[in-house]
Write an enzyme that holds these catalytic residues in place. Structure first.
Site, PDB file in Angstrom:
ATOM      1  N   ASP A 199      -3.423  -2.960  -2.231  1.00  0.00           N
ATOM      2  CA  ASP A 199      -4.514  -1.980  -2.186  1.00  0.00           C
ATOM      3  C   ASP A 199      -4.440  -1.045  -3.397  1.00  0.00           C
ATOM      4  O   ASP A 199      -3.399  -0.923  -4.046  1.00  0.00           O
ATOM      5  CB  ASP A 199      -4.426  -1.160  -0.894  1.00  0.00           C
ATOM      6  CG  ASP A 199      -5.656  -0.273  -0.692  1.00  0.00           C
ATOM      7  OD1 ASP A 199      -6.742  -0.632  -1.212  1.00  0.00           O
ATOM      8  OD2 ASP A 199      -5.544   0.770  -0.014  1.00  0.00           O
ATOM      9  N   ASN A 200      -5.543  -0.405  -3.677  1.00  0.00           N
ATOM     10  CA  ASN A 200      -5.626   0.662  -4.710  1.00  0.00           C
ATOM     11  C   ASN A 200      -5.226   0.197  -6.096  1.00  0.00           C
ATOM     12  O   ASN A 200      -4.634   0.967  -6.856  1.00  0.00           O
ATOM     13  CB  ASN A 200      -4.729   1.860  -4.320  1.00  0.00           C
ATOM     14  CG  ASN A 200      -5.008   2.380  -2.930  1.00  0.00           C
ATOM     15  OD1 ASN A 200      -4.200   2.190  -2.030  1.00  0.00           O
ATOM     16  ND2 ASN A 200      -6.132   3.034  -2.756  1.00  0.00           N
ATOM     17  N   LYS A 240       2.184   3.480  -5.889  1.00  0.00           N
ATOM     18  CA  LYS A 240       1.670   2.411  -6.749  1.00  0.00           C
ATOM     19  C   LYS A 240       2.667   1.949  -7.818  1.00  0.00           C
ATOM     20  O   LYS A 240       2.629   0.789  -8.229  1.00  0.00           O
ATOM     21  CB  LYS A 240       0.335   2.831  -7.370  1.00  0.00           C
ATOM     22  CG  LYS A 240      -0.682   3.373  -6.336  1.00  0.00           C
ATOM     23  CD  LYS A 240      -0.803   2.519  -5.065  1.00  0.00           C
ATOM     24  CE  LYS A 240      -1.318   3.313  -3.867  1.00  0.00           C
ATOM     25  NZ  LYS A 240      -1.182   2.575  -2.583  1.00  0.00           N
ATOM     26  N   ASP A 291       0.836  -1.204   0.000  1.00  0.00           N
ATOM     27  CA  ASP A 291       0.000   0.000   0.000  1.00  0.00           C
ATOM     28  C   ASP A 291       0.869   1.251   0.000  1.00  0.00           C
ATOM     29  O   ASP A 291       0.530   2.261   0.585  1.00  0.00           O
ATOM     30  CB  ASP A 291      -0.945  -0.021   1.211  1.00  0.00           C
ATOM     31  CG  ASP A 291      -2.040   1.031   1.109  1.00  0.00           C
ATOM     32  OD1 ASP A 291      -2.310   1.510  -0.007  1.00  0.00           O
ATOM     33  OD2 ASP A 291      -2.619   1.384   2.161  1.00  0.00           O
ATOM     34  N   GLU A 343     -11.166   4.460  -0.411  1.00  0.00           N
ATOM     35  CA  GLU A 343     -11.452   4.829   0.971  1.00  0.00           C
ATOM     36  C   GLU A 343     -12.267   6.125   1.086  1.00  0.00           C
ATOM     37  O   GLU A 343     -11.914   7.127   0.499  1.00  0.00           O
ATOM     38  CB  GLU A 343     -10.136   4.968   1.773  1.00  0.00           C
ATOM     39  CG  GLU A 343      -9.028   5.815   1.130  1.00  0.00           C
ATOM     40  CD  GLU A 343      -8.032   5.011   0.298  1.00  0.00           C
ATOM     41  OE1 GLU A 343      -8.404   3.948  -0.230  1.00  0.00           O
ATOM     42  OE2 GLU A 343      -6.871   5.461   0.176  1.00  0.00           O
TER      43      GLU A 343
HETATM   44  N1  SAM Z   1      -1.258   1.534   4.608  1.00  0.00           N
HETATM   45  C1  SAM Z   1      -1.700   2.821   5.122  1.00  0.00           C
HETATM   46  C2  SAM Z   1      -3.097   2.684   5.666  1.00  0.00           C
HETATM   47  O1  SAM Z   1      -3.938   2.059   4.994  1.00  0.00           O
HETATM   48  O2  SAM Z   1      -3.372   3.192   6.760  1.00  0.00           O
HETATM   49  C3  SAM Z   1      -1.682   3.888   4.050  1.00  0.00           C
HETATM   50  C4  SAM Z   1      -0.371   4.011   3.327  1.00  0.00           C
HETATM   51  S1  SAM Z   1      -0.284   5.420   2.234  1.00  0.00           S
HETATM   52  C5  SAM Z   1      -1.451   5.024   1.003  1.00  0.00           C
HETATM   53  C6  SAM Z   1       1.258   5.156   1.414  1.00  0.00           C
HETATM   54  C7  SAM Z   1       2.469   5.439   2.283  1.00  0.00           C
HETATM   55  O3  SAM Z   1       3.605   4.815   1.701  1.00  0.00           O
HETATM   56  C8  SAM Z   1       2.827   6.903   2.424  1.00  0.00           C
HETATM   57  O4  SAM Z   1       2.883   7.225   3.790  1.00  0.00           O
HETATM   58  C9  SAM Z   1       4.207   7.044   1.780  1.00  0.00           C
HETATM   59  O5  SAM Z   1       5.044   7.970   2.433  1.00  0.00           O
HETATM   60  C10 SAM Z   1       4.744   5.636   1.895  1.00  0.00           C
HETATM   61  N2  SAM Z   1       5.670   5.217   0.833  1.00  0.00           N
HETATM   62  C11 SAM Z   1       5.500   5.399  -0.494  1.00  0.00           C
HETATM   63  N3  SAM Z   1       6.463   4.802  -1.192  1.00  0.00           N
HETATM   64  C12 SAM Z   1       7.288   4.207  -0.280  1.00  0.00           C
HETATM   65  C13 SAM Z   1       8.461   3.420  -0.396  1.00  0.00           C
HETATM   66  N4  SAM Z   1       8.973   3.111  -1.592  1.00  0.00           N
HETATM   67  N5  SAM Z   1       9.045   2.984   0.738  1.00  0.00           N
HETATM   68  C14 SAM Z   1       8.523   3.288   1.952  1.00  0.00           C
HETATM   69  N6  SAM Z   1       7.396   4.014   2.118  1.00  0.00           N
HETATM   70  C15 SAM Z   1       6.778   4.472   1.017  1.00  0.00           C
HETATM   71 MG    MG Z   2      -4.262   2.367   0.012  1.00  0.00          MG
END
Ligand code: SAM
Ligand code: MG
Length: 214
Positions: free
Chosen positions: A169-170, A144, A141, A199
């Site tokens: 997800d997504n 993407k 998640d 969501e």
């Molecule tokens: N899983 C969480 C929830 O449902 O409560 C939501 C996660 S949010 C959609 C995506 C998160 O992934 C963000 O906080 C972003 O900073 C982090 N993120 C994105 N790419 C990443 C990566 N390559 N490595 C670590 N974190 C990453």
């Molecule tokens: Mg998500």
């Protein structure tokens, strides 16, 4: 200076949830996101699909990519059997700071290891750093466009075993088309789509569950 959305989410938890009660933390966040500010948590509708997959798999080793404020971390961790460890990766330090507080508020800090850094850097270190052989369950998640390169990293690093379950997800919104095309056409996975909605909205979105066949 003005507070951030994650800080306001944390405040809503501290005000409306009961310490040590994960369900009340989940409800407080969902209420905040439905009534005050949208946020990118998996949310309640897809969250209950996530719950049923976690319950069915009953994993001993769990990895989550993308912690954000810890909403899905709390959802998953509250369902884990005693002794199970959940490792969650987040590369934004401000989000990680809020997530640690929300996870602790739910009383789940002993089940969760939050690691700050990017998935591309950390996935190859996981075996050595955490003494993990393979993951029973992985929740994807994060951003993407990382789903496909990171599932290939799992394969290369030997983090999957026959029967490992990946839940992404997504896959429709924002969408992960290359990932979907890969898991649906590779003979190494058996993949299934769970339709739902983005969501806290009525837009179509869903989860893709993929079982690694070895
Ligand atoms: N899983 C969480 C929830 O449902 O409560 C939501 C996660 S949010 C959609 C995506 C998160 O992934 C963000 O906080 C972003 O900073 C982090 N993120 C994105 N790419 C990443 C990566 N390559 N490595 C670590 N974190 C990453
Ligand atoms: Mg998500």
């Amino acid at each position: 200076t003005r507070s951030t959305r994650p800080q306001r989410m944390l405040k809503a938890v501290q005000k409306n949830a009961t310490k040590g009660n994960p369900q009340s933390v989940i409800s407080a966040i969902d209420y905040f996101c439905k009534n005050s500010e949208w946020a990118m948590n998996v949310g309640d509708e897809k969250g209950s699909i996530l719950d049923s997959v976690v319950t069915e798999v009953n994993p001993s080793t769990v990895l989550e990519l993308g912690t954000y404020c810890g909403y899905s971390t709390v959802r998953i961790a509250r369902l884990l059997s005693p002794g199970t460890k959940l490792i969650t990766l987040e590369f934004n330090p401000a989000y990680a700071t809020v997530a640690r507080q929300i996870i602790a508020y739910a009383g789940l800090q002993d089940k969760v290891t939050l690691v700050e850094g990017s998935s591309a850097d950390l996935i190859p270190q996981i075996k050595e750093r955490f003494g993990i052989t393979t993951f029973d369950f992985i929740f994807l998640d994060h951003w993407k466009d990382r789903y496909l390169p990171d599932i290939k990293l799992f394969e290369e690093c030997g983090l999957l075993r026959k029967g490992s379950v990946l839940l992404a997800d997504n896959v429709i919104c924002p969408g992960a088309p290359e990932y979907l095309e890969y898991v649906r056409n590779s003979p190494r996975y058996e993949s299934r789509y769970y339709p739902a909605h983005l969501e806290y909205t009525k837009a179509e979105d869903g989860l893709e569950k993929s079982v690694f066949l070895g």
